[in-house]
Design a protein around this motif. Structure first.
Motif, PDB file in Angstrom:
ATOM      1  N   ASP A 104      13.209  54.003  42.679  1.00 41.25           N
ATOM      2  CA  ASP A 104      12.894  54.184  43.967  1.00 41.25           C
ATOM      3  C   ASP A 104      11.752  55.694  43.983  1.00 41.25           C
ATOM      4  O   ASP A 104      10.606  55.819  44.262  1.00 41.25           O
ATOM      5  N   LEU A 105      12.891  56.748  44.049  1.00 38.73           N
ATOM      6  CA  LEU A 105      11.983  58.027  43.421  1.00 38.73           C
ATOM      7  C   LEU A 105      10.455  57.937  42.241  1.00 38.73           C
ATOM      8  O   LEU A 105       9.895  58.639  42.210  1.00 38.73           O
ATOM      9  N   GLY A 106      10.793  57.297  41.364  1.00 38.33           N
ATOM     10  CA  GLY A 106       9.621  57.379  40.237  1.00 38.33           C
ATOM     11  C   GLY A 106       8.602  56.454  40.687  1.00 38.33           C
ATOM     12  O   GLY A 106       7.820  57.299  40.087  1.00 38.33           O
ATOM     13  N   LEU A 107       8.896  55.556  41.354  1.00 34.94           N
ATOM     14  CA  LEU A 107       8.094  54.936  41.711  1.00 34.94           C
ATOM     15  C   LEU A 107       6.705  55.405  43.649  1.00 34.94           C
ATOM     16  O   LEU A 107       6.028  56.001  43.518  1.00 34.94           O
ATOM     17  N   ALA A 108       8.351  55.921  43.936  1.00 43.13           N
ATOM     18  CA  ALA A 108       7.438  57.112  45.064  1.00 43.13           C
ATOM     19  C   ALA A 108       6.194  58.418  44.230  1.00 43.13           C
ATOM     20  O   ALA A 108       5.432  59.328  44.912  1.00 43.13           O
ATOM     21  N   LEU A 109       7.074  59.591  43.049  1.00 43.19           N
ATOM     22  CA  LEU A 109       6.992  60.327  42.702  1.00 43.19           C
ATOM     23  C   LEU A 109       4.947  60.028  41.792  1.00 43.19           C
ATOM     24  O   LEU A 109       4.041  61.299  42.434  1.00 43.19           O
ATOM     25  N   GLU A 110       5.126  58.777  41.702  1.00 37.91           N
ATOM     26  CA  GLU A 110       3.821  57.995  40.815  1.00 37.91           C
ATOM     27  C   GLU A 110       2.706  58.170  42.298  1.00 37.91           C
ATOM     28  O   GLU A 110       1.750  58.126  42.196  1.00 37.91           O
ATOM     29  N   HIS A 111       3.037  57.741  43.759  1.00 37.36           N
ATOM     30  CA  HIS A 111       2.148  57.574  44.676  1.00 37.36           C
ATOM     31  C   HIS A 111       2.287  58.536  45.397  1.00 37.36           C
ATOM     32  O   HIS A 111       1.827  58.404  46.804  1.00 37.36           O
ATOM     33  N   ALA A 112       3.247  59.803  45.400  1.00 40.56           N
ATOM     34  CA  ALA A 112       2.947  60.507  45.880  1.00 40.56           C
ATOM     35  C   ALA A 112       3.273  62.002  45.576  1.00 40.56           C
ATOM     36  O   ALA A 112       4.226  62.540  45.658  1.00 40.56           O
ATOM     37  N   ILE A 113       1.873  61.752  44.868  1.00 33.74           N
ATOM     38  CA  ILE A 113       1.573  63.351  44.326  1.00 33.74           C
ATOM     39  C   ILE A 113       1.559  64.824  45.006  1.00 33.74           C
ATOM     40  O   ILE A 113       2.342  65.522  44.619  1.00 33.74           O
ATOM     41  N   ALA A 114       1.337  64.765  46.422  1.00 35.98           N
ATOM     42  CA  ALA A 114       1.184  65.651  47.435  1.00 35.98           C
ATOM     43  C   ALA A 114       2.566  65.990  47.826  1.00 35.98           C
ATOM     44  O   ALA A 114       2.248  66.844  48.554  1.00 35.98           O
ATOM     45  N   GLY A 115       3.026  64.860  47.853  1.00 31.98           N
ATOM     46  CA  GLY A 115       4.610  65.600  48.233  1.00 31.98           C
ATOM     47  C   GLY A 115       5.842  65.931  47.542  1.00 31.98           C
ATOM     48  O   GLY A 115       7.127  65.674  47.352  1.00 31.98           O
ATOM     49  N   ASN A 116       4.876  66.580  46.265  1.00 26.39           N
ATOM     50  CA  ASN A 116       5.948  66.867  45.089  1.00 26.39           C
ATOM     51  C   ASN A 116       6.833  67.859  45.149  1.00 26.39           C
ATOM     52  O   ASN A 116       7.682  67.659  45.201  1.00 26.39           O
ATOM     53  N   ALA A 117       6.492  68.579  46.025  1.00 24.99           N
ATOM     54  CA  ALA A 117       7.765  69.661  46.375  1.00 24.99           C
ATOM     55  C   ALA A 117       9.391  68.811  47.691  1.00 24.99           C
ATOM     56  O   ALA A 117      10.227  68.784  46.542  1.00 24.99           O
ATOM     57  N   GLU A 118       8.914  67.971  48.202  1.00 24.74           N
ATOM     58  CA  GLU A 118       9.868  66.890  48.786  1.00 24.74           C
ATOM     59  C   GLU A 118      10.241  66.671  47.990  1.00 24.74           C
ATOM     60  O   GLU A 118      11.885  66.213  48.370  1.00 24.74           O
ATOM     61  N   THR A 119       9.867  65.591  47.128  1.00 20.86           N
ATOM     62  CA  THR A 119      10.076  64.439  46.288  1.00 20.86           C
ATOM     63  C   THR A 119      10.962  65.135  45.222  1.00 20.86           C
ATOM     64  O   THR A 119      11.979  64.503  44.524  1.00 20.86           O
ATOM     65  N   GLN A 120      10.577  66.637  44.402  1.00 23.31           N
ATOM     66  CA  GLN A 120      11.252  67.351  43.629  1.00 23.31           C
ATOM     67  C   GLN A 120      13.202  67.276  44.435  1.00 23.31           C
ATOM     68  O   GLN A 120      14.506  67.521  43.899  1.00 23.31           O
ATOM     69  N   ASN A 121      12.869  68.446  45.298  1.00 23.19           N
ATOM     70  CA  ASN A 121      14.329  68.626  46.561  1.00 23.19           C
ATOM     71  C   ASN A 121      15.188  66.935  46.155  1.00 23.19           C
ATOM     72  O   ASN A 121      16.257  67.046  46.271  1.00 23.19           O
ATOM     73  N   THR A 122      14.559  65.924  46.916  1.00 18.77           N
ATOM     74  CA  THR A 122      15.239  64.585  46.705  1.00 18.77           C
ATOM     75  C   THR A 122      15.711  64.073  45.161  1.00 18.77           C
ATOM     76  O   THR A 122      17.091  63.654  45.046  1.00 18.77           O
ATOM     77  N   ILE A 123      15.032  64.785  44.226  1.00 15.48           N
ATOM     78  CA  ILE A 123      15.427  64.627  43.357  1.00 15.48           C
ATOM     79  C   ILE A 123      16.987  65.251  42.750  1.00 15.48           C
ATOM     80  O   ILE A 123      18.179  64.485  42.211  1.00 15.48           O
ATOM     81  N   LYS A 124      16.636  66.216  43.209  1.00 14.02           N
ATOM     82  CA  LYS A 124      18.082  67.620  42.528  1.00 14.02           C
ATOM     83  C   LYS A 124      18.813  67.042  43.444  1.00 14.02           C
ATOM     84  O   LYS A 124      20.003  66.931  43.123  1.00 14.02           O
ATOM     85  N   LYS A 125      18.909  66.430  45.172  1.00 15.00           N
ATOM     86  CA  LYS A 125      19.884  66.056  45.735  1.00 15.00           C
ATOM     87  C   LYS A 125      20.870  64.517  44.979  1.00 15.00           C
ATOM     88  O   LYS A 125      21.736  64.818  45.570  1.00 15.00           O
ATOM     89  N   TYR A 126      19.685  63.737  44.552  1.00 10.89           N
ATOM     90  CA  TYR A 126      20.531  62.692  43.796  1.00 10.89           C
ATOM     91  C   TYR A 126      20.818  63.301  42.429  1.00 10.89           C
ATOM     92  O   TYR A 126      21.812  62.564  42.224  1.00 10.89           O
ATOM     93  N   GLN A 127      19.918  64.259  41.997  1.00 10.04           N
ATOM     94  CA  GLN A 127      21.507  65.087  40.994  1.00 10.04           C
ATOM     95  C   GLN A 127      22.400  65.665  41.370  1.00 10.04           C
ATOM     96  O   GLN A 127      23.411  65.169  40.054  1.00 10.04           O
ATOM     97  N   LEU A 128      22.612  66.021  42.236  1.00 11.86           N
ATOM     98  CA  LEU A 128      23.766  66.648  42.778  1.00 11.86           C
ATOM     99  C   LEU A 128      24.581  65.700  42.736  1.00 11.86           C
ATOM    100  O   LEU A 128      26.530  65.789  42.317  1.00 11.86           O
ATOM    101  N   GLN A 129      24.400  63.923  43.485  1.00 16.27           N
ATOM    102  CA  GLN A 129      24.967  62.841  43.714  1.00 16.27           C
ATOM    103  C   GLN A 129      25.663  62.659  42.261  1.00 16.27           C
ATOM    104  O   GLN A 129      26.993  62.116  42.375  1.00 16.27           O
ATOM    105  N   VAL A 130      24.922  62.283  41.435  1.00 13.54           N
ATOM    106  CA  VAL A 130      25.681  62.073  39.939  1.00 13.54           C
ATOM    107  C   VAL A 130      26.427  62.543  38.953  1.00 13.54           C
ATOM    108  O   VAL A 130      27.005  62.013  38.805  1.00 13.54           O
ATOM    109  N   ARG A 131      26.044  63.846  39.540  1.00 13.07           N
ATOM    110  CA  ARG A 131      27.234  64.600  39.054  1.00 13.07           C
ATOM    111  C   ARG A 131      28.028  64.299  39.874  1.00 13.07           C
ATOM    112  O   ARG A 131      29.615  64.597  39.043  1.00 13.07           O
ATOM    113  N   ASP A 132      28.353  64.174  40.959  1.00 17.63           N
ATOM    114  CA  ASP A 132      29.561  64.334  41.942  1.00 17.63           C
ATOM    115  C   ASP A 132      30.357  63.080  41.287  1.00 17.63           C
ATOM    116  O   ASP A 132      31.712  62.720  40.950  1.00 17.63           O
ATOM    117  N   ALA A 133      29.614  61.718  41.405  1.00  9.14           N
ATOM    118  CA  ALA A 133      30.260  60.692  40.857  1.00  9.14           C
ATOM    119  C   ALA A 133      30.364  60.337  39.194  1.00  9.14           C
ATOM    120  O   ALA A 133      31.676  60.504  38.683  1.00  9.14           O
TER     121      ALA A 133
END
Length: 226
Positions: A104-133
């Motif tokens: 979903d994030l990849g698709l959202a990234l393609e459609h939301a270039i303007a919100g790149n900063a927010e998207t990057q933060n979301t990706i970092k958040k999910y990366q932390l969740q992946v590391r926890d998992a």
């Protein structure tokens, strides 16, 4: 009868009497030895029985303790395996969720270039969740390894206790053979005592007979002398 013949008979009977007395004394000594032997055999048999009962009680107690410890170990391993299975299922669920979120994030990234900063933060958040998992997966793997080691240790202890039980059974068989041997020796000794008793009675009867004849000869000698 002449006095000389009577005297010869009397001396012969006296000699036979002495021989019979000696034989009687020897038989009585032998009888006393056999009775002492019987007493020793009875004491040894009692000691063997006491020792056998004690060893059986000790082995029964050890076996009960082994079964109790083994049951506890099995319960502990079962709980660890159940915990591992639950953790694995949870990790798999989270992995699938994260994979879906990443798509979903990849698709959202393609459609939301303007919100790149927010998207990057979301990706970092999910990366932390992946590391926890992943950390949880690693912890569950480590728990699985510990449970496997505990199972191997428990199997070794069970094998050692089985060997100890077999050794106790071997000791019990040896004690039983010693008991049967002692009982057979006791039976043989009783039979010997019975035989010696019969011999003793025969010797006593012969002794009384010789004493009667000796007294009669003494009376005849007194009559001839008078």
């Amino acid at each position: 009868r002449s006095i000389h013949e009577i005297d010869k008979i009397r001396k012969r009977l006296e000699a036979e009497k002495l021989e019979l007395q000696s034989a009687l004394e020897e038989a009585e000594a032998t009888l006393e030895q056999e009775e002492n032997k019987v007493l020793r055999c009875q004491m040894e048999l009692s000691q063997v029985k006491t020792e056998t009962d004690r060893r059986i009680a000790e082995k029964d107690e050890e076996f009960a303790m082994v079964r109790k410890n083994q049951a506890k170990a099995l319960d502990s391993m079962q709980a660890a395996l159940e915990t591992e299975a639950k953790g694995k299922a949870e990790a798999l669920r989270m992995k699938k969720k994260l994979e879906a979120d990443a798509a979903d994030l990849g698709l959202a990234l393609e459609h939301a270039i303007a919100g790149n900063a927010e998207t990057q933060n979301t990706i970092k958040k999910y990366q932390l969740q992946v590391r926890d998992a992943q950390a949880k997966v690693d912890e569950e793997s480590a728990a699985k390894s510990v449970a496997a080691d505990a199972k191997v240790t428990a199997d070794r202890k069970a094998a050692a206790m089985q060997n100890a039980l077999e050794e106790g059974r071997a000791l019990l068989e040896t004690s039983d053979r010693q008991r049967r041997s002692a009982e057979q020796e006791l039976a043989d000794t009783n039979e010997t005592l019975a035989e010696l008793g019969n011999v003793n009675q025969s010797i006593s009867a012969a002794k009384r007979k010789l004493e009667s004849e000796f007294n009669q000869l003494g009376g005849d000698l007194d009559e001839m002398t008078n």
